[in-house]
Design a protein around this motif. Sequence first.
Motif, mmCIF file in Angstrom:
data_model
loop_
_atom_site.group_PDB
_atom_site.id
_atom_site.type_symbol
_atom_site.label_atom_id
_atom_site.label_comp_id
_atom_site.label_asym_id
_atom_site.label_seq_id
_atom_site.Cartn_x
_atom_site.Cartn_y
_atom_site.Cartn_z
ATOM 1 N N SER A 127 -3.785 -5.020 3.593
ATOM 2 C CA SER A 127 -2.432 -4.884 4.111
ATOM 3 C C SER A 127 -2.356 -5.151 5.608
ATOM 4 N N ILE A 128 -1.324 -5.925 5.984
ATOM 5 C CA ILE A 128 -1.045 -6.170 7.399
ATOM 6 C C ILE A 128 0.298 -5.573 7.777
ATOM 7 N N GLY A 129 0.869 -4.771 6.869
ATOM 8 C CA GLY A 129 2.147 -4.135 7.135
ATOM 9 C C GLY A 129 3.296 -4.771 6.396
ATOM 10 N N THR A 130 3.211 -6.064 6.150
ATOM 11 C CA THR A 130 4.237 -6.781 5.383
ATOM 12 C C THR A 130 3.555 -7.498 4.238
ATOM 13 N N LEU A 131 4.053 -7.301 3.033
ATOM 14 C CA LEU A 131 3.440 -7.959 1.880
ATOM 15 C C LEU A 131 3.615 -9.464 1.986
ATOM 16 N N VAL A 132 2.534 -10.170 1.764
ATOM 17 C CA VAL A 132 2.543 -11.637 1.794
ATOM 18 C C VAL A 132 2.615 -12.132 0.356
ATOM 19 N N ARG B 150 0.814 -1.213 0.000
ATOM 20 C CA ARG B 150 0.000 0.000 0.000
ATOM 21 C C ARG B 150 0.845 1.260 0.000
ATOM 22 N N ARG B 151 2.129 1.122 0.338
ATOM 23 C CA ARG B 151 3.050 2.271 0.258
ATOM 24 C C ARG B 151 3.751 2.343 -1.087
ATOM 25 N N SER B 152 3.375 1.434 -1.993
ATOM 26 C CA SER B 152 3.969 1.324 -3.334
ATOM 27 C C SER B 152 5.399 0.809 -3.331
#
Length: 125
Positions: free
Chosen positions: A99-104, A52-54
Amino acid sequence: GHVAESGGGLVQPGSSLRLSCAASGFEFEKYDMNWVRQTPGKGSEWVSGIDRRSETYYTASVKGRFTISRDNAKNELYLEMHNLKFDDTGVYHCAGRRSIGTLVADTRQSMYHVWGQGTQVTVSS
């Protein structure tokens, strides 16, 4: 939520394609988005993701050839593919996960909240 891919086709090795994924029915900007392909030889393979932060991520075999991007204003995801190889042949799915903060980076449809029908890319001479 719903995603729909487009832009696939039949191309020769060394060619380029641009895949698009149109998203609707969910807060696209809050989702990490990915491209997952299903290939005749390797089965399912995670190709690329953009959080989400690109921030962008790629599997080793496509680094330097593929570029993932997103347009949150248009709710669209893209994959620019250059110097296509025979091994790039497959069905390319657009897949999103809140998003959970870390891309899965996962190949399994069950790990994503939205998953598209896919667009066929065939690299053949």
